[in-house]
Design an enzyme around this catalytic site. Structure first.
Site, PDB file in Angstrom:
ATOM      1  N   GLY A 141      50.122  41.674  -0.879  1.00  0.00           N
ATOM      2  CA  GLY A 141      48.965  41.106  -1.558  1.00  0.00           C
ATOM      3  C   GLY A 141      48.793  39.671  -1.121  1.00  0.00           C
TER       4      GLY A 141
ATOM      5  N   GLN B  21      45.970  31.130  -1.505  1.00  0.00           N
ATOM      6  CA  GLN B  21      47.183  31.083  -0.679  1.00  0.00           C
ATOM      7  C   GLN B  21      46.890  30.734   0.778  1.00  0.00           C
ATOM      8  OE1 GLN B  21      48.677  35.066  -2.254  1.00  0.00           O
ATOM      9  NE2 GLN B  21      50.585  33.934  -1.990  1.00  0.00           N
TER      10      GLN B  21
ATOM     11  N   CYS C 190      56.710  36.182  -3.903  1.00  0.00           N
ATOM     12  CA  CYS C 190      55.393  35.644  -3.544  1.00  0.00           C
ATOM     13  C   CYS C 190      55.489  34.944  -2.191  1.00  0.00           C
ATOM     14  CB  CYS C 190      54.958  34.663  -4.623  1.00  0.00           C
ATOM     15  SG  CYS C 190      53.342  33.940  -4.327  1.00  0.00           S
ATOM     16  N   LEU C 191      54.503  35.198  -1.327  1.00  0.00           N
ATOM     17  CA  LEU C 191      54.522  34.560  -0.001  1.00  0.00           C
ATOM     18  C   LEU C 191      54.476  33.037  -0.105  1.00  0.00           C
ATOM     19  CD1 LEU C 191      52.106  36.904   1.988  1.00  0.00           C
ATOM     20  CD2 LEU C 191      54.597  36.826   2.123  1.00  0.00           C
TER      21      LEU C 191
ATOM     22  N   HIS D 177      49.521  40.281 -10.325  1.00  0.00           N
ATOM     23  CA  HIS D 177      50.109  39.127  -9.639  1.00  0.00           C
ATOM     24  C   HIS D 177      49.025  38.355  -8.867  1.00  0.00           C
ATOM     25  CE1 HIS D 177      53.427  37.160  -7.180  1.00  0.00           C
ATOM     26  NE2 HIS D 177      52.351  36.913  -6.452  1.00  0.00           N
ATOM     27  N   GLU D 178      48.189  39.094  -8.132  1.00  0.00           N
ATOM     28  CA  GLU D 178      47.146  38.431  -7.335  1.00  0.00           C
ATOM     29  C   GLU D 178      46.068  37.828  -8.226  1.00  0.00           C
ATOM     30  OE1 GLU D 178      47.842  37.845  -4.354  1.00  0.00           O
ATOM     31  OE2 GLU D 178      49.508  39.252  -4.320  1.00  0.00           O
TER      32      GLU D 178
ATOM     33  N   HIS E 147      46.896  34.488  -9.362  1.00  0.00           N
ATOM     34  CA  HIS E 147      46.666  33.441  -8.351  1.00  0.00           C
ATOM     35  C   HIS E 147      45.273  32.821  -8.479  1.00  0.00           C
ATOM     36  CE1 HIS E 147      50.130  33.149  -5.751  1.00  0.00           C
ATOM     37  NE2 HIS E 147      50.213  34.457  -5.582  1.00  0.00           N
TER      38      HIS E 147
HETATM   39 ZN    ZN Z   1      51.839  35.511  -4.954  1.00  0.00          ZN
END
Ligand code: ZN
Length: 186
Positions: free
Chosen positions: A45, A50, A96-97, A138-139, A142
């Site tokens: 995701g 991000q 998370c990236l 989760h996304e 963000h």
């Molecule tokens: Zn994330």
């Protein structure tokens, strides 16, 4: 085009994202770039903040996973609105990236209903459950400026505090392109 991924400590990850108006952005090329960036970083995701874009947009792609539920789960969410979260709370180890090398158990409800536009600006309302719901939750966080680490227990938060400080100072190494937070000048 692969974008550098913004890391923990950058203010863009804490902003509430704004809606996208049709024609505002070249949404198809942005979405392609986001899928490419996410795949390059082995993510499932990725939300627009991000890559430094404070807009209500995220993509998910579980095709790299063997999990049956996830392997066909590839979607674009434009201007999503989470209508409802339902079902039992369940805990799952999230990562998370933008927060490399940290994982932690987050409790979320098991089912969601979400209204969004797809990449062709078709408006949809769909229900997702289990791991698919989890990735979307989760996304979605963000684009509200929330990170999974915000949901961790007070003890776990204390345990990862120094790691988070290291990331925000740029003391981290990952094998994908990244964009470090701006150094604070004294
Ligand atoms: Zn994330």
């Amino acid at each position: 085009m692969i974008y550098p991924i913004v890391l923990y400590g950058d203010n863009v990850l804490r902003e509430k994202c704004t809606e996208i108006k049709m024609g505002d952005l070249d949404i198809k090329s942005l979405v392609n770039d986001m899928f490419e960036t996410m795949t390059d970083a082995d993510g499932i995701g990725l939300a627009a903040p991000q890559i430094g874009i404070s807009k209500k947009l995220f993509v998910v792609d579980g095709s790299s996973l063997e999990d049956e539920e996830m392997s066909s789960f590839k979607k674009v969410f434009i201007n999503p609105v989470l209508n409802n979260e339902d079902g039992d709370l369940w805990e799952f180890e999230e990562g998370c990236l933008s927060i490399p090398n940290i994982r932690g158990g987050v409790k979320r409800k098991s089912s969601i209903e979400i209204t969004f536009f797809d990449e062709n600006w078709n408006k949809k309302t769909e229900v997702f459950k289990g791991i698919q719901a989890r990735v979307i939750q989760h996304e979605y966080d963000h684009i509200e400026g929330i990170l999974f680490t915000d949901h961790l227990s007070p003890l776990k938060k204390r345990l990862i505090k120094n790691k988070l400080i290291s990331i925000s100072k740029g003391s981290i190494s990952v094998d994908f392109l990244m964009k470090f937070p701006k150094k604070i000048r004294r």
